[in-house]
Structure formats: C-alpha cells, structure tokens
Enzyme design. Structure first.
Site, mmCIF file in Angstrom:
data_model
loop_
_atom_site.group_PDB
_atom_site.id
_atom_site.type_symbol
_atom_site.label_atom_id
_atom_site.label_comp_id
_atom_site.label_asym_id
_atom_site.label_seq_id
_atom_site.Cartn_x
_atom_site.Cartn_y
_atom_site.Cartn_z
ATOM 1 N N THR A 80 -40.977 4.408 2.551
ATOM 2 C CA THR A 80 -39.879 3.830 1.885
ATOM 3 C C THR A 80 -39.907 2.146 2.406
ATOM 4 O O THR A 80 -39.393 1.277 1.395
ATOM 5 C CB THR A 80 -38.465 4.071 2.419
ATOM 6 O OG1 THR A 80 -38.371 5.514 2.191
ATOM 7 C CG2 THR A 80 -37.502 3.490 1.811
ATOM 8 N N TYR A 82 -45.539 14.106 9.940
ATOM 9 C CA TYR A 82 -45.000 13.981 8.515
ATOM 10 C C TYR A 82 -45.481 14.687 7.508
ATOM 11 O O TYR A 82 -46.448 14.346 7.270
ATOM 12 C CB TYR A 82 -44.735 12.218 8.376
ATOM 13 C CG TYR A 82 -44.199 11.909 6.990
ATOM 14 C CD1 TYR A 82 -43.248 12.585 6.372
ATOM 15 C CD2 TYR A 82 -44.287 10.415 6.548
ATOM 16 C CE1 TYR A 82 -42.539 12.268 5.280
ATOM 17 C CE2 TYR A 82 -43.821 10.021 5.347
ATOM 18 C CZ TYR A 82 -42.876 10.945 4.846
ATOM 19 O OH TYR A 82 -42.322 10.642 3.716
ATOM 20 N N LYS A 91 -41.150 15.534 10.537
ATOM 21 C CA LYS A 91 -40.236 15.080 9.410
ATOM 22 C C LYS A 91 -40.996 16.068 8.236
ATOM 23 O O LYS A 91 -41.962 15.946 7.751
ATOM 24 C CB LYS A 91 -40.563 13.608 8.934
ATOM 25 C CG LYS A 91 -39.753 13.151 7.868
ATOM 26 C CD LYS A 91 -40.004 11.657 7.540
ATOM 27 C CE LYS A 91 -39.456 11.510 6.088
ATOM 28 N NZ LYS A 91 -39.497 9.967 5.824
ATOM 29 N N ILE A 135 -34.490 11.695 8.518
ATOM 30 C CA ILE A 135 -34.908 10.384 8.116
ATOM 31 C C ILE A 135 -34.578 9.900 6.798
ATOM 32 O O ILE A 135 -35.189 10.504 5.954
ATOM 33 C CB ILE A 135 -36.363 10.172 8.521
ATOM 34 C CG1 ILE A 135 -36.597 10.513 10.028
ATOM 35 C CG2 ILE A 135 -37.033 8.810 8.289
ATOM 36 C CD1 ILE A 135 -37.969 10.492 10.399
#
Length: 297
Positions: free
Chosen positions: A49, A137, A166, A208
């Site tokens: 992001t 992740y 994540k 998250i």
C-alpha cells in the site's frame, strides 16, 4: 518484538507524493499521527500500500525517519522489505537503519515462482541473517506463489524470530490449518479487510489494514469487537464499510485508498507513481457517494 503487540489493527500506510511526484513528508507525518490518534495498534510503512516497488533506497530511509518522528514511540513500527533474490535482500536488511523498527514484513519471493522448499530456505536465510522479528507476507495474487500452510508451519517452528504471517491468500481453510497447528506464540493476521471477521473467527488475531488509513477508529473498533467475540456488533460496522472496502480495489491498491484520503483532506495530492495511476472518474464518484453514506451514519 512482543508478539502480543500485533493483536488488533495495524495500518498499511500509504506513501503520499506531492505534485512533482516527490515524497510529501508533511502529509506523511500528519497521516501517521492520524492513525495512532485513531487507535491503530501499529503502523506498517513501505509495504504494498506504500508503493514500495517505486520507492528509492534513500527515500525509504527518509520515510522511516518521518514515520518514527510522527509515531514518537506511541506504537510499534513495522517496515516492508521483500525481494526475489535472497542474497540481495539479506544485504539490504543488514544495511537498513532499523532504529525504532520493531519488525520486518517480508513478502514471498515474486515472479520467479520458487517451490515450497525454495520459499522455506529463502525465509530461513533471512531469519538467520538478522535478530529483527520477521512477519511472513502471503499474497499469491501479487507474487504468483502461495506459501502453503505446511511451509508456514515449518518456518514458525524452525525460526524463533519469524513471529507471524499476514495472510492475504483469501483462503479461510488455509488460515484454519495454520491456526490449528501453529506454535502458540506465532500470530496469524488477515491481509484483507473484508475477510478480517471471518479470519478472526478461525483464530487470527488481527489485520494489517488498508481501509484503516481513512477510518482507523471505526475499523479498529470492528477488529477489537471481533477479538472480544462480539461478532454481531462487529458485523454492523462491517456492513457499514463493506462497500468502501470493495471500492478500494476496483482500480487497484493504493489508487482507491489514495482517492478516499484525498477526498477526506488527509493528503494534499492524489498522486501515484507509474505504472500505477489514480482511480478513474467513475470510481472516484462511487467513493464519494459511499463515503457520504458512511460518514452520515
């Protein structure tokens, strides 16, 4: 890092740019403060992001410094650092100024599509190269590879400083498999806002978040209600936000969230770096409409 600090809502912070495409440190400082004041349990800088693939190394250091100053010790800071060449990534992490950094969020190696054994060795090599806590992740829609539950569990067992994952696979069964067999301290986090409630029901302990950039107080409330098993109350908030969560990805992330933040006056310019572009006019109109519905309630 104390793994308990990952419970709740972390915010995947955007990187604001000015009209020249340079990092807008003033907007970044104000936005980071807005997250902490709004109840974010921790901040994640320089992730997907945050447009990390377009950020130069010198800019990374300056961004981290701005975030550190804005957060001022009020919550943990996690920094994104991933790559598809293990040796280069090890060198990068070792050279990084990790002052005030509580953990590294490291995306699975992308594009070259390693096997599960390759993924395991990649992360184990990272873990052995640093004392800093590492969060896996898994986002196969971007990387082209899925970190299977068996690989996650091997890493959780074999590498003490790999403290969590994540999970953005969208696979509830995979989350369930990890939760059922993981070592107790290992923590599972949702990587998708709209699946957070479902993942927490399966034993995940937080998210998250992208939407948390714009609505930290509201989305943090949803997550903490879930963690208290108050799912009916959480579902009311989820229904309020689900349209906006969908719109955040219509034109890709972070185009949607930057448009929303710009409309709310939380960043001064709605700029992305190519090849990413701003949300379309039609998406912007929908974001404005749904924002009005959310904020009038």
């Amino acid at each position: 890092m104390d793994r308990a600090q990952l419970r709740g809502m972390g915010v995947a912070l955007i990187t604001p740019f000015d009209e020249k495409g340079e990092v807008d440190h003033e907007s970044l400082r104000l936005l980071a403060d807005y997250q902490v004041a709004g109840g974010a349990d921790y901040i994640v800088a320089l992730g997907t992001t945050g447009e990390s693939p377009t950020i130069e190394e010198a800019e990374r250091s300056a961004i981290l410094q701005t975030v550190r100053e804005a957060v001022a010790g009020r919550c943990p800071i996690i920094v994104g650092a991933g790559g598809n060449y293990t040796e280069r990534l090890v060198n990068r992490i070792q050279a990084m100024d990790k002052t005030g950094v509580d953990a590294i969020l490291s995306v699975a190696p992308y594009y070259n599509k390693p096997t599960q054994e390759g993924i395991y060795r990649h992360y184990r090599t990272l873990a052995e190269s640093t004392d800093t806590s590492i969060i896996l992740y898994n986002v196969p829609g971007r990387t082209g590879v899925n970190i299977k539950s068996e690989t996650t569990l091997r890493l959780a067992t074999d590498c003490p400083n790999i403290i969590g994952i994540k999970e953005a696979s969208g696979n509830v069964d995979q989350v369930r498999a990890i939760v059922l067999e993981k070592p107790d301290p290992f923590i599972v986090l949702s990587g998708d806002d709209h699946l957070s409630l479902s993942f927490i029901k399966e034993g995940a302990e937080g998210v998250i978040s992208v939407i948390g950039n714009a609505y930290p107080e509201l989305f943090s409330r949803l997550i903490h209600l879930c963690l208290e098993n108050r799912f009916e109350e959480a579902e009311t908030i989820q229904q309020r936000l689900e349209g906006m969560c969908y719109l955040m990805f219509v034109d890709g992330n972070p185009a949607g969230i930057k448009e929303l933040l710009y409309q709310k006056g939380l960043i001064r310019h709605n700029i992305l770096r190519l090849p990413l572009v701003s949300a379309s006019d039609s998406t912007s109109t929908l974001i404005a409409r749904v924002r009005n519905q959310i904020e009038q309630r």
